[in-house]
Design a protein around this motif. Structure first.
Motif, PDB file in Angstrom:
ATOM      1  N   ASP A  90     -38.126 -58.793 -63.430  1.00  0.00           N
ATOM      2  CA  ASP A  90     -37.650 -57.831 -62.431  1.00  0.00           C
ATOM      3  C   ASP A  90     -37.214 -58.550 -61.156  1.00  0.00           C
ATOM      4  OD1 ASP A  90     -38.310 -55.855 -64.243  1.00  0.00           O
ATOM      5  OD2 ASP A  90     -40.123 -55.197 -63.161  1.00  0.00           O
ATOM      6  N   PHE A  91     -38.004 -59.554 -60.749  1.00  0.00           N
ATOM      7  CA  PHE A  91     -37.691 -60.341 -59.557  1.00  0.00           C
ATOM      8  C   PHE A  91     -36.352 -61.059 -59.718  1.00  0.00           C
ATOM      9  CE2 PHE A  91     -38.249 -64.674 -57.617  1.00  0.00           C
ATOM     10  CZ  PHE A  91     -38.100 -64.298 -56.290  1.00  0.00           C
ATOM     11  N   LEU A  92     -36.148 -61.694 -60.867  1.00  0.00           N
ATOM     12  CA  LEU A  92     -34.880 -62.389 -61.119  1.00  0.00           C
ATOM     13  C   LEU A  92     -33.711 -61.406 -61.139  1.00  0.00           C
ATOM     14  CD1 LEU A  92     -35.959 -64.969 -63.836  1.00  0.00           C
ATOM     15  CD2 LEU A  92     -35.074 -65.496 -61.562  1.00  0.00           C
ATOM     16  N   HIS A  93     -33.894 -60.275 -61.774  1.00  0.00           N
ATOM     17  CA  HIS A  93     -32.840 -59.253 -61.833  1.00  0.00           C
ATOM     18  C   HIS A  93     -32.521 -58.744 -60.426  1.00  0.00           C
ATOM     19  CE1 HIS A  93     -31.058 -55.254 -62.421  1.00  0.00           C
ATOM     20  NE2 HIS A  93     -30.521 -55.818 -63.493  1.00  0.00           N
ATOM     21  N   TRP A  94     -33.554 -58.489 -59.645  1.00  0.00           N
ATOM     22  CA  TRP A  94     -33.380 -58.005 -58.277  1.00  0.00           C
ATOM     23  C   TRP A  94     -32.565 -59.003 -57.450  1.00  0.00           C
ATOM     24  CZ3 TRP A  94     -35.656 -60.457 -53.990  1.00  0.00           C
ATOM     25  CH2 TRP A  94     -35.514 -59.787 -52.769  1.00  0.00           C
ATOM     26  N   GLN A 107     -29.753 -57.285 -51.156  1.00  0.00           N
ATOM     27  CA  GLN A 107     -28.646 -57.062 -50.231  1.00  0.00           C
ATOM     28  C   GLN A 107     -27.708 -58.278 -50.200  1.00  0.00           C
ATOM     29  OE1 GLN A 107     -29.890 -55.953 -46.320  1.00  0.00           O
ATOM     30  NE2 GLN A 107     -27.850 -55.363 -45.690  1.00  0.00           N
ATOM     31  N   ARG A 108     -28.281 -59.465 -50.075  1.00  0.00           N
ATOM     32  CA  ARG A 108     -27.480 -60.689 -50.188  1.00  0.00           C
ATOM     33  C   ARG A 108     -27.828 -61.315 -51.526  1.00  0.00           C
ATOM     34  NH1 ARG A 108     -28.391 -64.698 -45.743  1.00  0.00           N
ATOM     35  NH2 ARG A 108     -26.822 -65.794 -46.927  1.00  0.00           N
ATOM     36  N   LYS A 109     -27.067 -60.972 -52.546  1.00  0.00           N
ATOM     37  CA  LYS A 109     -27.354 -61.435 -53.911  1.00  0.00           C
ATOM     38  C   LYS A 109     -27.300 -62.953 -53.975  1.00  0.00           C
ATOM     39  CE  LYS A 109     -25.249 -57.271 -55.798  1.00  0.00           C
ATOM     40  NZ  LYS A 109     -25.079 -56.657 -54.492  1.00  0.00           N
ATOM     41  N   TRP A 110     -28.132 -63.491 -54.878  1.00  0.00           N
ATOM     42  CA  TRP A 110     -28.131 -64.932 -55.067  1.00  0.00           C
ATOM     43  C   TRP A 110     -26.824 -65.370 -55.721  1.00  0.00           C
ATOM     44  CZ3 TRP A 110     -33.348 -64.530 -58.015  1.00  0.00           C
ATOM     45  CH2 TRP A 110     -34.385 -64.329 -57.106  1.00  0.00           C
ATOM     46  N   LYS A 111     -26.367 -66.541 -55.328  1.00  0.00           N
ATOM     47  CA  LYS A 111     -25.223 -67.146 -56.009  1.00  0.00           C
ATOM     48  C   LYS A 111     -25.669 -67.560 -57.403  1.00  0.00           C
ATOM     49  CE  LYS A 111     -23.148 -69.011 -51.836  1.00  0.00           C
ATOM     50  NZ  LYS A 111     -22.792 -70.223 -51.102  1.00  0.00           N
ATOM     51  N   GLU A 112     -24.711 -67.766 -58.277  1.00  0.00           N
ATOM     52  CA  GLU A 112     -25.021 -68.138 -59.664  1.00  0.00           C
ATOM     53  C   GLU A 112     -25.875 -69.405 -59.713  1.00  0.00           C
ATOM     54  OE1 GLU A 112     -24.994 -67.812 -63.847  1.00  0.00           O
ATOM     55  OE2 GLU A 112     -24.479 -66.381 -62.296  1.00  0.00           O
ATOM     56  N   THR A 127     -31.125 -72.048 -60.695  1.00  0.00           N
ATOM     57  CA  THR A 127     -32.192 -72.915 -60.186  1.00  0.00           C
ATOM     58  C   THR A 127     -33.522 -72.163 -60.161  1.00  0.00           C
ATOM     59  OG1 THR A 127     -30.620 -74.155 -58.838  1.00  0.00           O
ATOM     60  CG2 THR A 127     -32.946 -74.299 -58.207  1.00  0.00           C
ATOM     61  N   TYR A 128     -33.506 -70.941 -59.651  1.00  0.00           N
ATOM     62  CA  TYR A 128     -34.726 -70.127 -59.595  1.00  0.00           C
ATOM     63  C   TYR A 128     -35.228 -69.820 -60.996  1.00  0.00           C
ATOM     64  CZ  TYR A 128     -34.490 -69.180 -54.556  1.00  0.00           C
ATOM     65  OH  TYR A 128     -34.503 -69.294 -53.189  1.00  0.00           O
ATOM     66  N   GLU A 129     -34.321 -69.450 -61.875  1.00  0.00           N
ATOM     67  CA  GLU A 129     -34.704 -69.125 -63.248  1.00  0.00           C
ATOM     68  C   GLU A 129     -35.363 -70.330 -63.923  1.00  0.00           C
ATOM     69  OE1 GLU A 129     -32.609 -66.885 -66.960  1.00  0.00           O
ATOM     70  OE2 GLU A 129     -31.532 -68.613 -66.139  1.00  0.00           O
ATOM     71  N   ASP A 130     -34.785 -71.513 -63.721  1.00  0.00           N
ATOM     72  CA  ASP A 130     -35.341 -72.726 -64.316  1.00  0.00           C
ATOM     73  C   ASP A 130     -36.743 -73.016 -63.764  1.00  0.00           C
ATOM     74  OD1 ASP A 130     -35.259 -75.227 -65.866  1.00  0.00           O
ATOM     75  OD2 ASP A 130     -35.122 -76.182 -63.889  1.00  0.00           O
ATOM     76  N   SER A 131     -36.902 -72.920 -62.455  1.00  0.00           N
ATOM     77  CA  SER A 131     -38.208 -73.184 -61.851  1.00  0.00           C
ATOM     78  C   SER A 131     -39.241 -72.144 -62.288  1.00  0.00           C
ATOM     79  CB  SER A 131     -38.099 -73.198 -60.327  1.00  0.00           C
ATOM     80  OG  SER A 131     -39.322 -73.563 -59.761  1.00  0.00           O
ATOM     81  N   SER A 178     -41.507 -83.741 -59.039  1.00  0.00           N
ATOM     82  CA  SER A 178     -41.169 -84.416 -57.787  1.00  0.00           C
ATOM     83  C   SER A 178     -41.620 -83.531 -56.632  1.00  0.00           C
ATOM     84  CB  SER A 178     -39.660 -84.653 -57.705  1.00  0.00           C
ATOM     85  OG  SER A 178     -38.984 -83.410 -57.601  1.00  0.00           O
ATOM     86  N   SER A 179     -41.716 -84.113 -55.440  1.00  0.00           N
ATOM     87  CA  SER A 179     -42.148 -83.319 -54.291  1.00  0.00           C
ATOM     88  C   SER A 179     -41.140 -82.210 -53.993  1.00  0.00           C
ATOM     89  CB  SER A 179     -42.356 -84.209 -53.063  1.00  0.00           C
ATOM     90  OG  SER A 179     -41.184 -84.928 -52.770  1.00  0.00           O
ATOM     91  N   SER A 180     -39.856 -82.459 -54.202  1.00  0.00           N
ATOM     92  CA  SER A 180     -38.863 -81.406 -53.958  1.00  0.00           C
ATOM     93  C   SER A 180     -38.990 -80.283 -54.985  1.00  0.00           C
ATOM     94  CB  SER A 180     -37.441 -81.983 -53.950  1.00  0.00           C
ATOM     95  OG  SER A 180     -37.124 -82.553 -55.196  1.00  0.00           O
ATOM     96  N   ARG A 181     -39.314 -80.630 -56.211  1.00  0.00           N
ATOM     97  CA  ARG A 181     -39.513 -79.613 -57.254  1.00  0.00           C
ATOM     98  C   ARG A 181     -40.760 -78.777 -56.957  1.00  0.00           C
ATOM     99  NH1 ARG A 181     -36.087 -77.964 -61.536  1.00  0.00           N
ATOM    100  NH2 ARG A 181     -37.425 -76.963 -63.031  1.00  0.00           N
ATOM    101  N   LYS A 182     -41.814 -79.413 -56.443  1.00  0.00           N
ATOM    102  CA  LYS A 182     -43.019 -78.690 -56.057  1.00  0.00           C
ATOM    103  C   LYS A 182     -42.718 -77.721 -54.913  1.00  0.00           C
ATOM    104  CE  LYS A 182     -46.114 -82.449 -57.310  1.00  0.00           C
ATOM    105  NZ  LYS A 182     -47.005 -83.507 -56.811  1.00  0.00           N
ATOM    106  N   ARG A 183     -41.966 -78.206 -53.908  1.00  0.00           N
ATOM    107  CA  ARG A 183     -41.608 -77.337 -52.784  1.00  0.00           C
ATOM    108  C   ARG A 183     -40.775 -76.155 -53.260  1.00  0.00           C
ATOM    109  NH1 ARG A 183     -41.134 -82.159 -50.193  1.00  0.00           N
ATOM    110  NH2 ARG A 183     -38.904 -82.301 -50.507  1.00  0.00           N
ATOM    111  N   LEU A 184     -39.846 -76.402 -54.184  1.00  0.00           N
ATOM    112  CA  LEU A 184     -39.008 -75.327 -54.708  1.00  0.00           C
ATOM    113  C   LEU A 184     -39.857 -74.283 -55.422  1.00  0.00           C
ATOM    114  CD1 LEU A 184     -36.213 -74.095 -55.377  1.00  0.00           C
ATOM    115  CD2 LEU A 184     -36.239 -75.500 -57.448  1.00  0.00           C
TER     116      LEU A 184
END
Length: 194
Positions: A44-48, A54-59, A64-68, A111-117
């Protein structure tokens, strides 16, 4: 003695405070959503974010979010009920600090950047649950602030003058201009392992 015990006491006090607050949050979960599963809520979160926000995520953001979510968050939550999310939230930081991910059948440390993401996305997910009235209290405040150590900067293998000399020698010895253009391109744009 001294500083060690002060730090240990402070950590224990913080953990006790967080546990108490999380128990309060557990009591405030919307009874209608108590049995919802996290996999469904993550979907639901990903679909939203992709279609309804209001400001939809870019592809690229969505991917990136889906992968994480699929690599770090979903396996950790293990399709728990929303009522179990509180305990999971309490240990999320520890999960990330020991985190690994699997890519093409191999396991790598995060990686630290992957953890932060992953931490940021999890925080957004908790905010989404609160905004949608799935949970009545915003659990983000109890997630805590995490700082992951940045990776050491990469070491320069060749200096600028060495790269120039290498390109000159390549031009002299390699007859096909496409080959030396490719080598020059790789050297001047940042040759990467992989």
């Amino acid at each position: 003695s001294g500083p060690f015990f002060k730090e240990l006491d402070a950590r224990n006090n913080l953990n006790n405070f967080i546990s108490t607050k999380l128990e309060e949050i557990e009591k405030s979960i919307n009874p209608k959503t108590r049995e919802k599963r996290c996999d469904e809520l993550l979907n639901d979160f990903l679909h939203w974010g992709r279609y309804e926000k209001q400001r939809k995520w870019k592809e690229s953001t969505y991917l990136t979010y889906e992968d994480s979510i699929n690599s770090q968050i979903r396996p950790y939550l293990n399709n728990c009920k929303i009522s179990e999310l509180i305990k999971k939230t309490e240990n999320f930081q520890e999960h990330l600090s020991k985190g690994t991910y699997i890519k093409q059948g191999r396991t790598y440390p995060l990686s630290s950047s992957r953890k932060r993401l992953a931490y940021t996305i999890y925080r957004y997910f908790l905010e989404y649950l609160h905004d949608k009235k799935i949970i009545k209290v915003n659990m983000v405040a109890y997630l805590g602030k995490v700082e992951f150590k940045r990776a050491q900067p990469r070491e320069t293998i060749l200096e600028h003058d060495e790269i120039g000399r290498f390109i000159e020698i390549t031009k002299e010895r390699v007859k096909d201009p496409n080959i030396w253009l490719m080598i020059e391109f790789l050297l001047t744009t940042g040759l990467r392992k992989g």
